[in-house]
Scaffold this motif. Structure first.
Motif, short mmCIF file in Angstrom:
data_model
loop_
_atom_site.label_atom_id
_atom_site.label_comp_id
_atom_site.label_asym_id
_atom_site.label_seq_id
_atom_site.Cartn_x
_atom_site.Cartn_y
_atom_site.Cartn_z
N ARG A 137 25.86 91.81 18.86
CA ARG A 137 24.77 91.57 17.92
C ARG A 137 24.21 92.84 17.32
O ARG A 137 23.39 92.79 16.42
CB ARG A 137 23.65 90.79 18.62
CG ARG A 137 24.09 89.38 19.04
CD ARG A 137 22.99 88.64 19.74
NE ARG A 137 23.43 87.32 20.17
CZ ARG A 137 22.70 86.49 20.91
NH1 ARG A 137 21.48 86.85 21.29
NH2 ARG A 137 23.17 85.31 21.27
N LYS A 138 24.64 93.97 17.85
CA LYS A 138 24.27 95.24 17.24
C LYS A 138 25.39 96.24 17.46
O LYS A 138 25.88 96.40 18.58
CB LYS A 138 22.97 95.80 17.83
CG LYS A 138 22.57 97.16 17.22
CD LYS A 138 21.30 97.72 17.83
CE LYS A 138 20.08 97.00 17.28
NZ LYS A 138 18.82 97.64 17.76
N THR A 176 22.48 95.85 12.71
CA THR A 176 22.06 94.66 13.46
C THR A 176 22.74 93.44 12.86
O THR A 176 22.73 93.26 11.64
CB THR A 176 20.53 94.50 13.42
OG1 THR A 176 19.93 95.65 14.03
CG2 THR A 176 20.10 93.26 14.17
N ASP A 178 22.47 89.96 12.28
CA ASP A 178 21.75 88.68 12.23
C ASP A 178 22.70 87.61 11.68
O ASP A 178 23.89 87.89 11.45
CB ASP A 178 20.47 88.80 11.39
CG ASP A 178 20.74 89.24 9.95
OD1 ASP A 178 21.88 89.07 9.47
OD2 ASP A 178 19.81 89.74 9.30
N GLU A 179 22.21 86.43 11.46
CA GLU A 179 23.11 85.33 11.08
C GLU A 179 23.77 85.59 9.73
O GLU A 179 24.95 85.28 9.53
CB GLU A 179 22.34 84.02 11.05
CG GLU A 179 23.25 82.78 10.98
CD GLU A 179 24.29 82.72 12.09
OE1 GLU A 179 25.44 82.30 11.82
OE2 GLU A 179 23.96 83.09 13.24
N ARG A 182 26.43 88.25 10.24
CA ARG A 182 27.55 87.65 10.97
C ARG A 182 28.43 86.83 10.03
O ARG A 182 29.66 86.96 10.05
CB ARG A 182 27.02 86.76 12.10
CG ARG A 182 28.10 86.17 13.00
CD ARG A 182 27.49 85.29 14.08
NE ARG A 182 28.47 84.96 15.10
CZ ARG A 182 29.35 83.97 15.00
NH1 ARG A 182 29.35 83.21 13.91
NH2 ARG A 182 30.22 83.74 15.95
#
Length: 210
Positions: A137-138, A176, A178-179, A182
């Motif tokens: 996630r990061k 980062t 995030d959705e 992603r």
């Protein structure tokens, strides 16, 4: 890391394969280069130490490593896989308390393959794999201050500079996931094909024997 020991990832110009013992001699020759030692902040190892390192990268749960192959050369089954090597790419899970944090490291060891967009392709492939398979996630990238090409590449991929360490002469960049990031990462890497490495090796051997 065991999770990728039988995985190959195929892109437009590269194939990523697990780091196996047969890759070690070529890798060891690369790492005799003072330039690569400086760029990767590495110390030279003996061949025996390099084999030990390869085994740890295969077994340890906090390291995911692929060797980068020239796809065009690798498509010729008469060319040994070791002769197709151009570099490596790694994900390190650096925080035991946060397995979603990953340090990303890429090395294009063969000078003739630099500046051709291969680094960007490999980085996208590895980030997509990290997000989809490892739950990253990061992402972090720690790069020597004089490695302007790599710094520029990561910034073009929307990594943000978060710190500069003058003692170690490196900059840390982060992204980062995030959705929305992603989704974009996975969309941008739809060209990547995941295959069973054992089967692709078997197919190559069969073609050689024909």
């Amino acid at each position: 890391m065991k999770v990728n020991e039988n995985t190959s990832l195929e892109g437009h110009r590269v194939v990523l394969v697990p780091y196996n013992a047969e890759h070690v001699p070529r890798y060891h020759e690369w790492m005799k280069s003072p330039e690569l030692q400086q760029l990767t902040a590495s110390e030279p190892l003996t061949l025996e130490q390099e084999y030990d390192m390869q085994r740890s990268w295969r077994e340890d749960n906090d390291k995911c490593t692929f060797i980068i192959l020239d796809k065009q050369r690798w498509a010729d089954p008469s060319v040994e896989e070791e002769q197709c090597m151009v570099g490596d790419v790694n994900i390190f899970l650096t925080d035991p308390t946060d397995p979603s944090l990953a340090e990303l490291e890429i090395m294009i060891a063969e000078p003739s393959y630099r500046g051709r967009g291969i680094g960007k392709e490999v980085t996208l492939m590895m980030m997509s794999y990290g997000v989809a398979k490892l739950g990253v996630r990061k992402f972090q990238a720690k790069i020597g201050l004089d490695n302007e090409i790599s710094i520029g590449m990561f910034k073009k991929l929307h990594f943000q500079e978060v710190s500069v360490c003058k003692v170690f002469k490196e900059v840390t960049l982060e992204m980062t996931v995030d959705e929305s990031v992603r989704t974009k990462l996975l969309d941008d890497a739809t060209f990547m094909k995941e295959r069973d490495y054992r089967q692709t090796c078997s197919n190559r051997q069969e073609l050689v024997s024909q």
